[in-house]
Design an enzyme around this catalytic site. Structure first.
Site, PDB file in Angstrom:
ATOM      1  N   HIS A   1       0.850  -1.192   0.000  1.00 59.51           N
ATOM      2  CA  HIS A   1       0.000   0.000   0.000  1.00 59.51           C
ATOM      3  C   HIS A   1       0.890   1.247   0.000  1.00 59.51           C
ATOM      4  O   HIS A   1       2.033   1.203   0.484  1.00 59.51           O
ATOM      5  CB  HIS A   1      -0.879   0.008   1.251  1.00 59.51           C
ATOM      6  CG  HIS A   1      -2.015  -0.966   1.202  1.00 59.51           C
ATOM      7  ND1 HIS A   1      -3.115  -0.865   2.032  1.00 59.51           N
ATOM      8  CD2 HIS A   1      -2.226  -2.066   0.437  1.00 59.51           C
ATOM      9  CE1 HIS A   1      -3.952  -1.867   1.776  1.00 59.51           C
ATOM     10  NE2 HIS A   1      -3.437  -2.609   0.812  1.00 59.51           N
TER      11      HIS A   1
ATOM     12  N   GLU B   1       0.900   3.933   1.808  1.00 61.01           N
ATOM     13  CA  GLU B   1       1.390   4.397   3.123  1.00 61.01           C
ATOM     14  C   GLU B   1       2.557   3.540   3.605  1.00 61.01           C
ATOM     15  O   GLU B   1       3.550   4.046   4.119  1.00 61.01           O
ATOM     16  CB  GLU B   1       0.278   4.315   4.185  1.00 61.01           C
ATOM     17  CG  GLU B   1      -0.972   5.104   3.885  1.00 61.01           C
ATOM     18  CD  GLU B   1      -2.030   4.252   3.202  1.00 61.01           C
ATOM     19  OE1 GLU B   1      -1.713   3.553   2.198  1.00 61.01           O
ATOM     20  OE2 GLU B   1      -3.179   4.289   3.663  1.00 61.01           O
TER      21      GLU B   1
ATOM     22  N   CYS C   1      -2.344  -0.177   7.521  1.00 58.03           N
ATOM     23  CA  CYS C   1      -1.573   1.065   7.427  1.00 58.03           C
ATOM     24  C   CYS C   1      -1.719   1.894   8.699  1.00 58.03           C
ATOM     25  O   CYS C   1      -0.763   2.551   9.122  1.00 58.03           O
ATOM     26  CB  CYS C   1      -1.985   1.837   6.186  1.00 58.03           C
ATOM     27  SG  CYS C   1      -1.459   0.980   4.669  1.00 58.03           S
TER      28      CYS C   1
END
Lengths: 165, 165
Positions: A61, A63, A94
């Site tokens: 992801h 992040e 995250c």
């Protein structure tokens, strides 16, 4: 002591613009368009976009990749005087990574009503039982972050309908 | 359809033994001793231990590293017919990674009353609002996993008291 970075509205607008640009790079690669940047001392020290499909890595992801890049750059797992900007509300993973990296300030764009871990489903960054909490700033250019996602999924559905995928 | 792997008690004991061995490797490196393995078709396809201090990466938890290694090996972000064994209850980040990787079965050792995301503070793998849930099996050789951690922190405290760190 952990410092909460303070930004002007122009700075917030700019940092989210760079995150939105990262999201657009994701879309160009056929990834769900989500982008993130990490800021320290008013400077962007890491930027990343969702890379799950290209890498076939569940954790890729925006992040998480930005956090890891910032850790590398600073040679420290602690990101105590930084801020994270991301175009979509962080998921549970995250949010947990933000806690583990001790990031004190999070600015996000669109809400994620189905999986959001910082406001929508859970408020994981505001839990007094944990050893870290963060300020959460919501709806930062959220309409733009949300529109990128809506258009992406609309295009995917249309392609499927036309039998292209 | 997602399959829940079924194991005999001997298999569960063995897979957790390998995770405990990984935790001991972490301790040898001066890391908090936590180990994890991922099993598919009764075979260990990934093993990892906590690497946060060596890498100075906030996300370098045993579970996350094992998930990423399994993703690499299978060239797929989906780990739908696997099981994760870990010596300590997963934190919020790792619980989120388990969800994101679609792992259907989790076996863990010691409880983490301060940060556990699968039983102690949150039951993140059993939330009907999310797009994935997992079976959670608790206290698998938990006393051994817990003892590794207790001894590690006892040693750290003693070293600090003696001014060695």
């Amino acid at each position: 002591m952990i410092q909460q970075p303070k930004f002007s509205s122009e700075q917030i607008d700019y940092f989210m613009q760079v995150a939105l640009n990262e999201a657009k790079l994701a879309e160009t690669d056929g990834e769900v368009p989500i982008g993130a940047v990490i800021v320290k001392d008013n400077v962007i020290i890491a930027r990343a976009h969702n890379h799950r499909e290209a890498d076939q890595i569940a954790t890729a992801h925006a992040e998480l990749l930005a956090i890891e890049a910032a850790n590398h750059l600073l040679s420290s797992w602690r990101l105590e005087d930084t801020a994270l900007f991301v175009t979509l509300e962080p998921c549970i993973m995250c949010a947990g990574a933000i806690i583990n990296a001790r990031i004190p300030s999070v600015y996000y764009g669109a809400e994620d009503s189905k999986g959001g871990g910082t406001r929508s489903l859970y408020q994981l960054l505001e839990d007094d039982r944990l050893n870290h909490r963060a300020d959460v700033h919501t709806n930062i250019r959220g309409a733009e972050g949300g529109a990128l996602l809506q258009n992406f999924f609309k295009k995917i559905r249309l392609q499927r309908k036309l039998g292209k995928k």
